[in-house]
Design an enzyme around this catalytic site. Structure first.
Site, PDB file in Angstrom:
ATOM      1  N   ARG A 118     -29.775  25.779  33.421  1.00 24.37           N
ATOM      2  CA  ARG A 118     -29.350  27.064  33.993  1.00 24.37           C
ATOM      3  C   ARG A 118     -27.833  27.197  34.052  1.00 24.37           C
ATOM      4  O   ARG A 118     -27.302  27.898  34.913  1.00 24.37           O
ATOM      5  CB  ARG A 118     -29.963  27.273  35.382  1.00 24.37           C
ATOM      6  CG  ARG A 118     -31.481  27.081  35.434  1.00 24.37           C
ATOM      7  CD  ARG A 118     -32.251  28.109  34.649  1.00 24.37           C
ATOM      8  NE  ARG A 118     -32.082  29.443  35.166  1.00 24.37           N
ATOM      9  CZ  ARG A 118     -32.862  29.997  36.089  1.00 24.37           C
ATOM     10  NH1 ARG A 118     -33.853  29.324  36.584  1.00 24.37           N
ATOM     11  NH2 ARG A 118     -32.643  31.220  36.478  1.00 24.37           N
ATOM     12  N   ARG A 157     -25.637  32.471  37.021  1.00 31.46           N
ATOM     13  CA  ARG A 157     -25.316  32.956  38.366  1.00 31.46           C
ATOM     14  C   ARG A 157     -24.219  32.289  39.181  1.00 31.46           C
ATOM     15  O   ARG A 157     -23.775  32.851  40.150  1.00 31.46           O
ATOM     16  CB  ARG A 157     -26.619  32.982  39.171  1.00 31.46           C
ATOM     17  CG  ARG A 157     -27.317  31.637  39.203  1.00 31.46           C
ATOM     18  CD  ARG A 157     -28.784  31.735  38.955  1.00 31.46           C
ATOM     19  NE  ARG A 157     -29.267  30.360  38.813  1.00 31.46           N
ATOM     20  CZ  ARG A 157     -30.271  29.833  39.462  1.00 31.46           C
ATOM     21  NH1 ARG A 157     -30.956  30.569  40.291  1.00 31.46           N
ATOM     22  NH2 ARG A 157     -30.606  28.584  39.279  1.00 31.46           N
ATOM     23  N   ARG A 184     -23.092  41.070  35.765  1.00 30.24           N
ATOM     24  CA  ARG A 184     -24.298  41.450  36.492  1.00 30.24           C
ATOM     25  C   ARG A 184     -24.118  42.787  37.206  1.00 30.24           C
ATOM     26  O   ARG A 184     -25.074  43.523  37.393  1.00 30.24           O
ATOM     27  CB  ARG A 184     -24.610  40.332  37.493  1.00 30.24           C
ATOM     28  CG  ARG A 184     -25.862  40.533  38.264  1.00 30.24           C
ATOM     29  CD  ARG A 184     -26.428  39.238  38.713  1.00 30.24           C
ATOM     30  NE  ARG A 184     -25.629  38.681  39.789  1.00 30.24           N
ATOM     31  CZ  ARG A 184     -25.888  37.530  40.389  1.00 30.24           C
ATOM     32  NH1 ARG A 184     -26.911  36.809  39.996  1.00 30.24           N
ATOM     33  NH2 ARG A 184     -25.142  37.100  41.346  1.00 30.24           N
ATOM     34  N   ASP A 222     -34.772  34.216  29.234  1.00 37.45           N
ATOM     35  CA  ASP A 222     -35.617  33.824  30.366  1.00 37.45           C
ATOM     36  C   ASP A 222     -36.978  33.403  29.842  1.00 37.45           C
ATOM     37  O   ASP A 222     -37.388  33.835  28.764  1.00 37.45           O
ATOM     38  CB  ASP A 222     -35.782  34.983  31.354  1.00 37.45           C
ATOM     39  CG  ASP A 222     -36.236  34.457  32.716  1.00 37.45           C
ATOM     40  OD1 ASP A 222     -35.382  34.001  33.487  1.00 37.45           O
ATOM     41  OD2 ASP A 222     -37.448  34.454  32.987  1.00 37.45           O
ATOM     42  N   TYR A 228     -46.957  32.459  36.596  1.00 38.90           N
ATOM     43  CA  TYR A 228     -46.379  33.786  36.842  1.00 38.90           C
ATOM     44  C   TYR A 228     -47.337  34.905  36.443  1.00 38.90           C
ATOM     45  O   TYR A 228     -47.402  35.944  37.081  1.00 38.90           O
ATOM     46  CB  TYR A 228     -45.051  33.940  36.096  1.00 38.90           C
ATOM     47  CG  TYR A 228     -43.930  33.162  36.747  1.00 38.90           C
ATOM     48  CD1 TYR A 228     -43.333  33.606  37.931  1.00 38.90           C
ATOM     49  CD2 TYR A 228     -43.477  31.968  36.209  1.00 38.90           C
ATOM     50  CE1 TYR A 228     -42.318  32.882  38.543  1.00 38.90           C
ATOM     51  CE2 TYR A 228     -42.459  31.242  36.820  1.00 38.90           C
ATOM     52  CZ  TYR A 228     -41.883  31.705  37.985  1.00 38.90           C
ATOM     53  OH  TYR A 228     -40.891  30.992  38.596  1.00 38.90           O
TER      54      TYR A 228
HETATM   55  O1  CP3 Z   1     -30.271  27.613  31.240  1.00 43.20           O
HETATM   56  C1  CP3 Z   1     -29.627  28.643  31.055  1.00 43.20           C
HETATM   57  O2  CP3 Z   1     -28.503  28.793  31.494  1.00 43.20           O
HETATM   58  C2  CP3 Z   1     -30.212  29.756  30.212  1.00 43.20           C
HETATM   59  C3  CP3 Z   1     -30.721  30.835  30.978  1.00 43.20           C
HETATM   60  C4  CP3 Z   1     -32.030  30.758  31.720  1.00 43.20           C
HETATM   61  C5  CP3 Z   1     -32.402  31.762  32.651  1.00 43.20           C
HETATM   62  N1  CP3 Z   1     -33.683  31.527  33.047  1.00 43.20           N
HETATM   63  C6  CP3 Z   1     -31.562  32.895  33.077  1.00 43.20           C
HETATM   64  C7  CP3 Z   1     -31.837  33.522  34.393  1.00 43.20           C
HETATM   65  C8  CP3 Z   1     -33.092  29.852  31.618  1.00 43.20           C
HETATM   66  C9  CP3 Z   1     -33.228  28.564  30.819  1.00 43.20           C
HETATM   67  C10 CP3 Z   1     -34.137  30.360  32.466  1.00 43.20           C
HETATM   68  C11 CP3 Z   1     -35.441  29.706  32.581  1.00 43.20           C
HETATM   69  C12 CP3 Z   1     -36.316  30.083  33.689  1.00 43.20           C
HETATM   70  N2  CP3 Z   1     -36.587  31.328  34.182  1.00 43.20           N
HETATM   71  C13 CP3 Z   1     -37.161  29.168  34.373  1.00 43.20           C
HETATM   72  C14 CP3 Z   1     -37.265  27.700  34.058  1.00 43.20           C
HETATM   73  C15 CP3 Z   1     -36.135  26.922  34.614  1.00 43.20           C
HETATM   74  C16 CP3 Z   1     -36.240  26.677  36.086  1.00 43.20           C
HETATM   75  O3  CP3 Z   1     -35.292  27.023  36.791  1.00 43.20           O
HETATM   76  O4  CP3 Z   1     -37.256  26.129  36.504  1.00 43.20           O
HETATM   77  C17 CP3 Z   1     -37.886  29.895  35.334  1.00 43.20           C
HETATM   78  C18 CP3 Z   1     -38.899  29.335  36.306  1.00 43.20           C
HETATM   79  C19 CP3 Z   1     -37.530  31.273  35.191  1.00 43.20           C
HETATM   80  C20 CP3 Z   1     -38.070  32.426  35.932  1.00 43.20           C
HETATM   81  C21 CP3 Z   1     -37.002  33.096  36.700  1.00 43.20           C
HETATM   82  N3  CP3 Z   1     -36.004  33.865  36.147  1.00 43.20           N
HETATM   83  C22 CP3 Z   1     -36.798  33.074  38.101  1.00 43.20           C
HETATM   84  C23 CP3 Z   1     -37.674  32.327  39.082  1.00 43.20           C
HETATM   85  C24 CP3 Z   1     -35.672  33.851  38.374  1.00 43.20           C
HETATM   86  C25 CP3 Z   1     -35.092  34.235  39.705  1.00 43.20           C
HETATM   87  C26 CP3 Z   1     -34.534  33.124  40.463  1.00 43.20           C
HETATM   88  C27 CP3 Z   1     -33.326  32.502  39.807  1.00 43.20           C
HETATM   89  O5  CP3 Z   1     -33.499  31.440  39.238  1.00 43.20           O
HETATM   90  O6  CP3 Z   1     -32.247  33.074  39.905  1.00 43.20           O
HETATM   91  C28 CP3 Z   1     -35.149  34.290  37.129  1.00 43.20           C
HETATM   92  C29 CP3 Z   1     -33.957  35.104  36.916  1.00 43.20           C
HETATM   93  C30 CP3 Z   1     -32.889  34.501  36.102  1.00 43.20           C
HETATM   94  N4  CP3 Z   1     -33.051  33.935  34.872  1.00 43.20           N
HETATM   95  C31 CP3 Z   1     -31.531  34.467  36.444  1.00 43.20           C
HETATM   96  C32 CP3 Z   1     -30.847  33.869  35.370  1.00 43.20           C
HETATM   97  C33 CP3 Z   1     -29.378  33.644  35.214  1.00 43.20           C
HETATM   98  C34 CP3 Z   1     -30.976  34.973  37.770  1.00 43.20           C
HETATM   99  C35 CP3 Z   1     -30.764  36.435  37.762  1.00 43.20           C
HETATM  100  C36 CP3 Z   1     -29.308  36.737  37.706  1.00 43.20           C
HETATM  101  O7  CP3 Z   1     -28.479  35.902  38.029  1.00 43.20           O
HETATM  102  O8  CP3 Z   1     -28.965  37.835  37.315  1.00 43.20           O
END
Ligand code: CP3
Length: 350
Positions: free
Chosen positions: A27, A31, A40, A76, A153
């Protein structure tokens, strides 16, 4: 094709000798980075994901600002359920919401997988663009969610502390569960191979909720599908499987075609080496909350972590995604500590 100037990640995955381990952070694109937070404010989540220029820009931010040894494409895991026809909402700060969940065989039959590469062409476009912009600086990682985590999900509709609705679906209607898991697996294999063709050098599969499953249920609802994905994708690019919380599955997973296994901080490096017979590259396992410690503490714990894993067959990473409240200089200290690593004077390789 541009040759990679920094191929540490690929060498670690092949088990080749390296001067120091490669480092990246799950990640890392997102964020906690001030430039991401600015974007954002301008564009909503799926606009950022679906616009190749924006996804590329976000992917490059941690390369330029934190100095990691690999880029992971900004996207994502929920783009797959979305491309299969489900509505996915991302509420800022509240996580994902899928208003119409899967509960019957008709729901599963209505999911489409035939044209998955076309529906996700914005991801492959983002990968090609990023590959070009990286110009060989570091390898590019593509990714997808594991079938079990996506089922969570798709059935639950949102995050959960127990995913009991998803488990109830599996335990009461296992035939439906397997037909859904297989459909997700088929779509994911096509999608991941398309990612490699578009420029991904390595693939990671995130099984973020596999630790919700007992060891016996992991063998039924997670392992067969992770194995299929690893088998189908590994002829195209090295695959890292990250089964969060499922340290008990390491002996089975090291017998798949995966090149690397991600582990979290619930297991010691020594135990993970033992469980995998020293036969596979391990990735992890720094507690993401430890990045909130003072910088001197971070650097000390990173050195101890590398001492414990050893330099070879190892990718330094966190044990789960970086937290939004981590100061950027702490993330940088983590990366710098890996780059500055020198084995202790009495260190010998076995
Ligand atoms: O790794 C990276 O930097 C690449 C980007 C990436 C995102 N999501 C961007 C994102 C990756 C690899 C993911 C994978 C992802 N998404 C997972 C598996 C990894 C993990 O953390 O277990 C999961 C479970 C998700 C589902 C998801 N997407 C959730 C639960 C959320 C909200 C909570 C959170 O983590 O912020 C997201 C949104 C999301 N995906 C954000 C980002 C940067 C946050 C929203 C934002 O900042 O605008």
């Amino acid at each position: 094709m541009t040759t990679l100037k920094n191929d540490l990640l690929l060498r670690a995955l092949k088990g080749e000798k390296v001067q120091r381990p490669p480092v990246w952070m799950m990640r890392q694109a997102g964020r906690y980075l001030p430039d991401y937070i600015k974007l954002r404010k301008k564009y909503d989540f799926f606009t950022r994901v679906q616009t190749p220029e924006l996804a590329c820009e976000i992917t490059l931010q941690p390369i330029d600002q934190v100095g990691v040894d690999a880029a992971i494409i900004f996207s994502d895991i929920l783009v797959i359920p979305q491309a299969m026809g489900m509505e996915v909402l991302m509420e800022e700060g509240r996580g994902p919401l899928l208003p119409k969940t899967i509960s019957t065989q008709q729901d599963i039959d209505a999911l489409h997988i035939d044209d998955i590469e076309d529906r996700l062409s914005y991801v492959t476009k983002a990968l090609s663009l990023t590959k070009q912009e990286l110009n060989g600086r570091v390898p590019l990682i593509g990714f997808a969610g594991a079938p079990w985590t996506l089922l969570c999900y798709m059935v639950e509709g949102k995050g959960s502390k127990s995913f009991d609705k998803a488990k109830q679906f599996c335990f009461t209607t296992p035939a439906f569960a397997h037909s859904l898991l297989q459909k997700i697996t088929d779509a994911t294999i096509h999608y991941l191979i398309a990612q490699v063709k578009a420029g991904a050098d390595v693939i990671q599969v995130f099984d973020s909720w596999s630790g919700m499953l007992s060891p016996a249920d992991f063998k039924i609802f997670a392992l067969p599908y992770l194995t299929q994905i690893a088998d189908a994708v590994s002829p195209h690019a090295p695959v890292i499987l990250f089964p969060k919380g499922s340290w008990y599955a390491l002996p089975d997973l090291c017998n798949t075609s995966a090149s690397g296994l991600g582990i979290d901080w619930s297991i010691t490096p020594q135990m993970a080496r033992e469980f995998t017979n020293n036969s596979i590259t391990l990735q992890g396992n720094f507690d993401p909350s430890r990045l909130l410690a003072p910088i001197s503490e971070i650097k000390k714990s990173v050195r101890e972590m590398i001492d414990a894993f050893g330099v070879d067959r190892y990718i330094a990473n966190l044990g789960h995604g970086i937290l939004p409240n981590v100061p950027v200089d702490h993330a940088r200290a983590f990366v710098d500590a890996v780059k500055e690593y020198e084995p202790a004077p009495n260190y010998t390789t076995v």
